[in-house]
Design an enzyme around this catalytic site. Sequence first.
Site, PDB file in Angstrom:
ATOM      1  CD  GLU A 522      -1.414   0.006   3.673  1.00 23.02           C
ATOM      2  OE1 GLU A 522      -2.319   0.830   3.474  1.00 23.02           O
ATOM      3  OE2 GLU A 522      -1.269  -0.584   4.748  1.00 23.02           O
ATOM      4  CD  GLU A 531       2.334   9.181  -0.106  1.00 22.57           C
ATOM      5  OE1 GLU A 531       2.409   8.074   0.446  1.00 22.57           O
ATOM      6  OE2 GLU A 531       1.606  10.096   0.305  1.00 22.57           O
TER       7      GLU A 531
END
Lengths: 778, 778
Positions: A522, A531
């Site tokens: 995740e 990210e």
Amino acid sequence: MSSDGYLDPESDSYDSRPQFYIGQHDTARSETLTDAQYTHVLNSGFDFVTTPITNHHFRQRVVELYKSHLQDREQWGLSDVAKTNLSLPGPVVPTLTDEDTSYGPSSYVGSLIAYSSPWIDLCSPDPIISSISRQVLNMELVYASFCGARSVIIPGPREDESSSAVMQYSRCIQEALQAANRINIIVHMPMYREPGLEEKAATLSSLLGKANGAGSSAEKEIDIFTTWDSWHTVRSVCNYSARLFVALRIPKRIPEKNLQERWFAEPLHYLTLGDHIFQQNAAGRPSLSRHHQDLIARYMRLKHYPWLILSDVGPGIEALDNLPDPMAIEFPSLAEASKALKESRKPMPTRNNYVAYMKHVERQQPPYSAMETPPLRSFQDWLQSPLQPLADNLESATYEVFEGDPVKYNQYEHAIANAMIEWKGLNKPTAQSPENSDLVVAVAGAGRGPLVTRVIRAAESTGTSIQLWAVEKNQNAYVYLLRQNNLIWNNRVTIVKTDMRGWAGPTSPSGQPYKVDILVTELLGSFGDNELSPECLDGIQRHISRPHGISIPHSYTAHLTPIATPRLFADIASRVVADPNAFETPWVTRLFALDFAAQKAPGHPRFQQAWEFAHPVEISRADQFAERHGNAVKFHTVGGGSISGSSGVNDHNARHCHLTFVCPTRGVIHGLAGYFESVLYASQVQGGTEKVEISILPDQIDRKSKDMISWFPIFFPLKQPLLFPPDSEIEVSMWRQTDDTKVWYEWIVEAYAWVGPKTRVKVGQSEMHSSRKVACLM
Amino acid sequence: MSSDGYLDPESDSYDSRPQFYIGQHDTARSETLTDAQYTHVLNSGFDFVTTPITNHHFRQRVVELYKSHLQDREQWGLSDVAKTNLSLPGPVVPTLTDEDTSYGPSSYVGSLIAYSSPWIDLCSPDPIISSISRQVLNMELVYASFCGARSVIIPGPREDESSSAVMQYSRCIQEALQAANRINIIVHMPMYREPGLEEKAATLSSLLGKANGAGSSAEKEIDIFTTWDSWHTVRSVCNYSARLFVALRIPKRIPEKNLQERWFAEPLHYLTLGDHIFQQNAAGRPSLSRHHQDLIARYMRLKHYPWLILSDVGPGIEALDNLPDPMAIEFPSLAEASKALKESRKPMPTRNNYVAYMKHVERQQPPYSAMETPPLRSFQDWLQSPLQPLADNLESATYEVFEGDPVKYNQYEHAIANAMIEWKGLNKPTAQSPENSDLVVAVAGAGRGPLVTRVIRAAESTGTSIQLWAVEKNQNAYVYLLRQNNLIWNNRVTIVKTDMRGWAGPTSPSGQPYKVDILVTELLGSFGDNELSPECLDGIQRHISRPHGISIPHSYTAHLTPIATPRLFADIASRVVADPNAFETPWVTRLFALDFAAQKAPGHPRFQQAWEFAHPVEISRADQFAERHGNAVKFHTVGGGSISGSSGVNDHNARHCHLTFVCPTRGVIHGLAGYFESVLYASQVQGGTEKVEISILPDQIDRKSKDMISWFPIFFPLKQPLLFPPDSEIEVSMWRQTDDTKVWYEWIVEAYAWVGPKTRVKVGQSEMHSSRKVACLM
């Protein structure tokens, strides 16, 4: 927002639905209220009241000043004002005296909303009238500021909305913000110019017996955006001052949605509702149409929601004039005022019908949803710097927030279960087979273990026998994982403390390395890849077994749309001194007070996909990648043609998009809203695929992952607001750039207008923006 | 501009007309010249020569790289390049080897103009081709930079001028400027896309046997501004880098004037002339049309005028290939090279026909005018901060420069003489009459006395008996005036040392004060009132006799026009770090490399009047003014409604204008050019007035004050260039503001476009600019 604390909607005393603050305004009022009158109005149910700053006496003096100046000019043989502007001193408005105003400092002056004289005309074509008007405005503002006013409402530009008039008006407001440099200025604007229903206050021109400048609006086609245009010019000239707000006059006929949304994004301080917009219900009581109620309810969902001002709905001047005045003292002491207030409370006046009705409307509002509870509501339009996921170790509390989103983890569990079912259904060999038929599952970046729990649950629910690895680089979370393994997971999980990119992969007890069947991560950010999910997965995917190995998520896409966010623009602009990169930072923010520039058009949706990443990538390429990473010697053959300082190792994760958005209605944009979607797992089913997805796209989230709260959107600002005319196309160019050590975005926006069926011309262009200086480190 | 000093047109060795620097370019050349070839080309009359950076060997390697990458993809089952961009690493171009280039460091590498490979395609829709192209560009640039190149020419964007393609191209150039951070990048652009005459270099696509992207241009209507559009996008994305220039390809058919002028304002580094634009004269020799000659002559008037590159006009590759190569050493020492050069000089080649012709064109240019002599030419587009006329005392040398303009003082003398003649003709009483019939003349701000001399001459020529006063605040100039009075003026002048605003006025020997009949001043700035002439005259005009007294100048007007000045914009932008007010400073500058945005349209001239000042003002007003100045007590009745901190004493010198300029052709503006005109004196003659005027308006100066050089225009910059589409109107709002202690300007510009016969929409708006922080002190 301002005004007295005890009326502040931002205070802790919130209700389960937005609470109305209701004020009273009387257009015929020319003197400030006496204490008794003020008390009476409050006792009628109002929370606050407006007050004029100067009175009729002052107005008359100004009229006389103008007339005597004209007489002087005639004496000099200069009767034509316009032609004799040359080198002629206009009249200087004399300073205020006690006779010119009944407004003054008092204990509750902060609760009186000062309203500047509506008879001035800042953009009169008569230079003497505009000069006098400017002087009156400045005098009233500095006097109100002296008296303790926090905010002053100023009537907006009049019907003459020519460039010349609006510019003159704007320049006056800019100057007023400087002259009265502590108070808020609230420009009173109609939502649009409703034919025949414009407020017709007396003007200096009409007081002088002259025709007002603007022609009849009946002749023209109605353009409902002209007042927004004027407001946009005013606030642009005032550089999006944080002390400049709108008081929005709600019209009798509620306009189409796109105008409502346009104003929704603006800094609304008040909504003003005139008597004439109310209907009479069966009992002869005032009521509002459903459209009006919906509009108010919509605006009330804002974090800084507007207060309401009811205009000319009583108690009127006459009623107030007949009150016994309990005080003859002009500036009472606090004790005296308090005593007087108490006395004046009896007899209690009956509650104003309009207020009573508005309280009813207040109760009809839907209660706050989970997303609107105070802690979450406070995130509205609040700018967060993006994470540095590879450089920073998260705190336990942060993990806890992330773990608190059941929707996301339910989707993950669903995806994992589907993958396990399909694996078995297709009889795929496992990574260890033939030695061992356990499915090898790894959770990389396990944090405190929520996905580990979900993998175990999915295995149980599908009756799958698994071997489970958890990889985590945060040494503190590692301790927590070990504890969970002991306490909850029956030590079924092998926990490895390492950066996933450096993990050696699963090994048997005898030390034999093998591959992973299902890799669960995740790593997604608000924009999907922001990210560094692609870079992290590049570093670990060599452990995924081929050809059957699976990555969950399977793929993700980034999406964009251009938006107007005047409040965010002002917020970012205010940070530039302290943070020179503020306009080149992609901000994570729960975008709320926004207006979408793009309409949904055939072939050009409002939200458009920028690019996609899918995992795992082709095997040859992954090997190539591993080789490159593992073997620096290989670099002697590759060139220096990539981004300066790079040898191109991460170039395959660079992306570029060029998107065209269709904007039939004119407006302005302040940046790009970014979102993501992800296919966690796609199963082959009869006639196609069944996808388990998550999405934060406003038009998809309810369908794909309703009530998921883990991600707010991302906002790519523009240094300069970009105006676009009607029938425009906004072209967005965006790049995901990398130099082997970091990843950043670059974006530039152009506006084109159609000026004929076949001719499209460029009308504006932003600068090239780059987040390189605040890039995400690999 | 750059390149070797000895070729620098900026060096001291200037001629009486612009000197051509002529280079040679051969599109078929793929290897850099040997020393012998280089010498041969120079001996043919060229001043410099271009060189490719890499050769066919390298190109072939790149082609092979692409092909082998495609084969890899096919192996992976991914033949459709566009669809499989996902997560696929594109090929990395291997580093250059000795076989890929014959270009390298040498003693004269600075004189070789490097030309990057024309076969790359930075904006190919094939992402692999665009990626390879970008790598090749960066590799060539950094290699050229390593070798010592100062400038590299890069082919401009190809015919596909879609937003997407041009943006991709622009982003590459921006990156290239960073990658090679010391060299100039010169983008080779056609002046416009001439149908059928576009250069068709081999492209990576065509080398791979693919169709080039762009469709046939024959189908479309010709739009001659598309290449300028692309250039504007490129340089905007590159933030007007000072290292970015244009090499402009001169077309066969010279386009209309407005396109010529558009490019005139851009940073032209080279003009390139292909073989095909030359005609054959009767003798079979190359020649250029009159239009071509005029265009070149026009561009050669620039301070930084472009160099010329003749393309494919010989000596060609074959001729050069047959030269004996006197050297086998690849990197010769200086001594060896020098020896080789000497040897290769014999036999001397004949001069190239085209060079010979261009030398003829050079001689046909008009010689430099007085305004183009080197000291004056150096003022072209050179930014000067405006004077602080009341705060600073000028040096004698500065006065001397001002005095050196006979045109201005002739006009003054003419005006003074006309005033004297009219005074006598009308039998007006003098200020002293009946005691004394001498006309009282005062020169205020006399400086070193040029106007005193002119007053004396006018009195002599008209037989007028005068009494002459000279007032000067500069104590140093005062000494000079006293000396002049002794030596030249026979002590006929009464000289007073004082600020004119504090002068007590003329007095008789017995101490009786009296008035002045003719007041002569020269207080005008480039924008008329910008050096505070109105405020100074306010301070002295109470001494002018009424009603007959005269001020020379009688009146003056300020004028504006919006202009494109990309070089000035870049210059100002480069100053912002050191001078944060650079974009809010009205710069005095000899505007030269500019393009006028506004066309002359009926009712909307290119130059429009902003406002006017006339002197003396009405007597009542002047008295009022004197009262205010003299009596501070009066202020207790005036208000605080003026600009913050002001009591409105100087408000009558505030001005405001709103002007509309018509722009049929699209473009960009970087600011406003300001000019002034003045009526020095207007005599009543039969049927009207006869005016003696001075003007610096480009369309009036020749008529009103030809060859007057005392004033350069003023430039009001914009912080952001403002784009406007075709059929636009530019609206300028400008204010002259004052707060009793200083005077400043504010300006804001809006662009509107007509999108139908009746619909005008706003397409852009500048910020509000204010020179308050650099205001002129009263």
